[in-house]
Write a protein that holds these residues in place. Structure first.
Motif, PDB file in Angstrom:
ATOM      1  N   LEU A 154       0.829  -1.207   0.000  1.00 12.15           N
ATOM      2  CA  LEU A 154       0.000   0.000   0.000  1.00 12.15           C
ATOM      3  C   LEU A 154       0.863   1.256   0.000  1.00 12.15           C
ATOM      4  CD1 LEU A 154      -2.815  -0.949   2.543  1.00 12.15           C
ATOM      5  CD2 LEU A 154      -3.141  -0.413   0.131  1.00 12.15           C
ATOM      6  N   VAL A 155       1.864   1.280   0.884  1.00 12.18           N
ATOM      7  CA  VAL A 155       2.745   2.453   0.980  1.00 12.18           C
ATOM      8  C   VAL A 155       3.551   2.624  -0.301  1.00 12.18           C
ATOM      9  CG1 VAL A 155       4.749   3.407   2.196  1.00 12.18           C
ATOM     10  CG2 VAL A 155       2.864   2.411   3.485  1.00 12.18           C
ATOM     11  N   TYR A 156       4.085   1.528  -0.825  1.00 12.17           N
ATOM     12  CA  TYR A 156       4.877   1.630  -2.048  1.00 12.17           C
ATOM     13  C   TYR A 156       4.007   2.087  -3.222  1.00 12.17           C
ATOM     14  CZ  TYR A 156       8.109   0.589  -5.800  1.00 12.17           C
ATOM     15  OH  TYR A 156       8.927   0.701  -6.897  1.00 12.17           O
ATOM     16  N   GLY A 157       2.774   1.600  -3.264  1.00 10.41           N
ATOM     17  CA  GLY A 157       1.893   1.982  -4.359  1.00 10.41           C
ATOM     18  C   GLY A 157       1.571   3.463  -4.375  1.00 10.41           C
ATOM     19  N   ILE A 158       1.559   4.096  -3.195  1.00 11.30           N
ATOM     20  CA  ILE A 158       1.212   5.516  -3.110  1.00 11.30           C
ATOM     21  C   ILE A 158       2.433   6.412  -3.266  1.00 11.30           C
ATOM     22  CG2 ILE A 158       0.238   7.313  -1.625  1.00 11.30           C
ATOM     23  CD1 ILE A 158      -1.884   5.458  -2.559  1.00 11.30           C
ATOM     24  N   ILE A 159       3.495   6.144  -2.507  1.00 17.22           N
ATOM     25  CA  ILE A 159       4.649   7.068  -2.508  1.00 17.22           C
ATOM     26  C   ILE A 159       5.959   6.388  -2.907  1.00 17.22           C
ATOM     27  CG2 ILE A 159       3.668   8.656  -0.818  1.00 17.22           C
ATOM     28  CD1 ILE A 159       5.290   7.311   1.343  1.00 17.22           C
ATOM     29  N   GLU A 160       5.890   5.123  -3.358  1.00 17.34           N
ATOM     30  CA  GLU A 160       7.075   4.386  -3.806  1.00 17.34           C
ATOM     31  C   GLU A 160       8.184   4.391  -2.747  1.00 17.34           C
ATOM     32  OE1 GLU A 160       8.259   5.785  -7.654  1.00 17.34           O
ATOM     33  OE2 GLU A 160       6.561   4.804  -8.646  1.00 17.34           O
ATOM     34  N   ARG A 176      -6.565   4.831  -4.864  1.00 17.93           N
ATOM     35  CA  ARG A 176      -6.206   4.266  -6.172  1.00 17.93           C
ATOM     36  C   ARG A 176      -5.811   5.364  -7.152  1.00 17.93           C
ATOM     37  NH1 ARG A 176     -10.628   1.106  -8.759  1.00 17.93           N
ATOM     38  NH2 ARG A 176     -12.081   2.026  -7.299  1.00 17.93           N
ATOM     39  N   ALA A 177      -6.523   6.476  -7.099  1.00 20.61           N
ATOM     40  CA  ALA A 177      -6.196   7.589  -7.995  1.00 20.61           C
ATOM     41  C   ALA A 177      -4.825   8.166  -7.664  1.00 20.61           C
ATOM     42  CB  ALA A 177      -7.265   8.671  -7.884  1.00 20.61           C
ATOM     43  N   THR A 178      -4.528   8.308  -6.372  1.00 19.16           N
ATOM     44  CA  THR A 178      -3.234   8.842  -5.955  1.00 19.16           C
ATOM     45  C   THR A 178      -2.106   7.901  -6.341  1.00 19.16           C
ATOM     46  OG1 THR A 178      -4.327   9.905  -4.081  1.00 19.16           O
ATOM     47  CG2 THR A 178      -1.937   9.761  -3.996  1.00 19.16           C
ATOM     48  N   ALA A 179      -2.352   6.594  -6.220  1.00 15.76           N
ATOM     49  CA  ALA A 179      -1.330   5.614  -6.598  1.00 15.76           C
ATOM     50  C   ALA A 179      -1.078   5.640  -8.094  1.00 15.76           C
ATOM     51  CB  ALA A 179      -1.764   4.219  -6.164  1.00 15.76           C
ATOM     52  N   GLN A 180      -2.131   5.881  -8.872  1.00 14.94           N
ATOM     53  CA  GLN A 180      -1.987   5.869 -10.330  1.00 14.94           C
ATOM     54  C   GLN A 180      -1.268   7.112 -10.837  1.00 14.94           C
ATOM     55  OE1 GLN A 180      -5.684   5.382 -12.386  1.00 14.94           O
ATOM     56  NE2 GLN A 180      -4.724   4.926 -14.337  1.00 14.94           N
ATOM     57  N   ASN A 181      -1.643   8.281 -10.304  1.00 20.64           N
ATOM     58  CA  ASN A 181      -1.013   9.527 -10.756  1.00 20.64           C
ATOM     59  C   ASN A 181      -1.259  10.599  -9.696  1.00 20.64           C
ATOM     60  OD1 ASN A 181      -0.315  12.001 -12.051  1.00 20.64           O
ATOM     61  ND2 ASN A 181      -0.622  11.039 -14.050  1.00 20.64           N
ATOM     62  N   ARG A 182      -0.257  10.820  -8.845  1.00 21.84           N
ATOM     63  CA  ARG A 182      -0.458  11.733  -7.715  1.00 21.84           C
ATOM     64  C   ARG A 182      -0.695  13.170  -8.181  1.00 21.84           C
ATOM     65  NH1 ARG A 182       4.025  12.744  -3.215  1.00 21.84           N
ATOM     66  NH2 ARG A 182       4.589  10.637  -3.859  1.00 21.84           N
ATOM     67  N   LYS A 183       0.015  13.619  -9.201  1.00 21.65           N
ATOM     68  CA  LYS A 183      -0.152  14.999  -9.677  1.00 21.65           C
ATOM     69  C   LYS A 183      -1.563  15.220 -10.207  1.00 21.65           C
ATOM     70  CE  LYS A 183       4.708  15.883 -10.767  1.00 21.65           C
ATOM     71  NZ  LYS A 183       5.696  16.214 -11.822  1.00 21.65           N
TER      72      LYS A 183
END
Length: 302
Positions: free
Chosen positions: A29-35, A179-186
């Motif tokens: 979960l953490v890696y998916g959001i902020i790597e 899910r949206a933040t993980a896909q493209n945070r900007k």
């Protein structure tokens, strides 16, 4: 081949693998959001077990029934560890969000060492007995030769937690924002999603799952120690990479595959090789399928 022994090893592997999966979900979960690889995640698992031990001791003195003690202790551990995860993100990772990637990694390792020594100084270096607080399950008498009450409890609680997480991620507003933040945070920021809140929520959810795993395994093993989070965290990280880091189904599959493989290695070869197997599997996966079992290769547009 002894079929009953094979089945016992299989269910033992599922029990072990479900714990790895619960912890691995926090990593992915953490890696998916902020790597970021949160190497302090194993210590959150350990803190959950110790919190449950302390709460169970107090409730036992007050005369609570065993089943009630386990439920209350687990809830307290989940809430307390979630608070630790939230604080960890705010103190150790958020200030380094714009720093070079190595900086938060070193911070994560530092927090892992700090939490280990914090519990060591606050408690003891010895293994502490954890009370076996399992409620009576008469229906398990029919399968007692292949699965004990603690195995059944671990499998049931882990499965329910994973189903709840899947429903939360897929159908709730906050889950869709994750899910949206993980896909493209900007792009998520442009659409009005509060990325800081989503990142904090990710740490809270991951820490709660790890704490649940800590309580379940401590009740199963009957003991707890300040060092249990280190190896469990490494195994869970291996499971996350094995299944595909960043993939929630991958974390579950990786945990179960690793648990079953270790169980059969212990049963048919030797328990001395189970740790070596975990990292041998990781090396093989990285060589032949670097993105993991269910991971997808990222396509970079130039």
């Amino acid at each position: 081949m002894d079929v009953q022994y094979f089945v016992e090893l299989f269910f033992g592997g599922l029990t072990r693998g479900s714990i790895y999966a619960l912890i691995a979900l926090g990593y992915t979960l953490v890696y998916g959001i902020i790597e970021l690889i949160n190497f302090a995640h194993g210590e959150i698992y350990m803190l959950g077990a110790f919190t449950a031990l302390l709460v169970a001791g107090v409730l036992g003195i007050m005369g609570f029934p065993a089943g009630g003690i386990l439920v209350v202790a687990a809830l307290a551990a989940v809430i307390w560890s979630a608070a630790y995860g939230f604080t960890l993100e705010k103190v150790a990772y958020k200030p380094l969000r714009g720093a070079p990637r190595l900086s938060p990694l070193i911070s994560a390792i530092g927090m892992s060492i700090f939490l280990q020594n914090y519990v060591l100084l606050a408690q003891t270096s010895d293994y502490l007995p954890f009370p076996r607080l399992l409620p009576d399950m008469p229906f398990l008498d029919y399968i007692d030769n292949i699965m004990g009450p603690s195995d059944f409890l671990i499998l049931t609680c882990s499965m329910l937690a994973m189903i709840a997480l899947t429903i939360f991620i897929r159908y709730t507003k906050m889950g869709k924002a994750m899910r949206a933040t993980a896909q493209n945070r900007k792009m998520a920021l442009l659409l009005g999603i509060n990325a800081d809140r989503i990142i904090s929520l990710t740490f809270i959810v991951g820490s709660a799952l790890a704490a649940l795993g800590g309580v379940l395994i401590a009740s199963h093993m009957g003991q707890v120690n300040f060092g249990i989070g280190f190896l469990a965290g490494l195994k869970a990280f291996t499971a996350a990479v094995l299944g595909g880091i960043g993939s929630i189904p991958g974390a579950v599959v990786g945990g179960l595959v690793l648990g079953i493989a270790e169980s059969f290695t212990t049963g048919y070869i030797s328990g001395n090789y189970e740790d070596a197997l975990a990292f041998a599997l990781l090396i093989l996966i990285l060589i032949f399928r670097p993105d993991g079992i269910l991971g997808k290769a990222k396509v970079q547009k130039v």
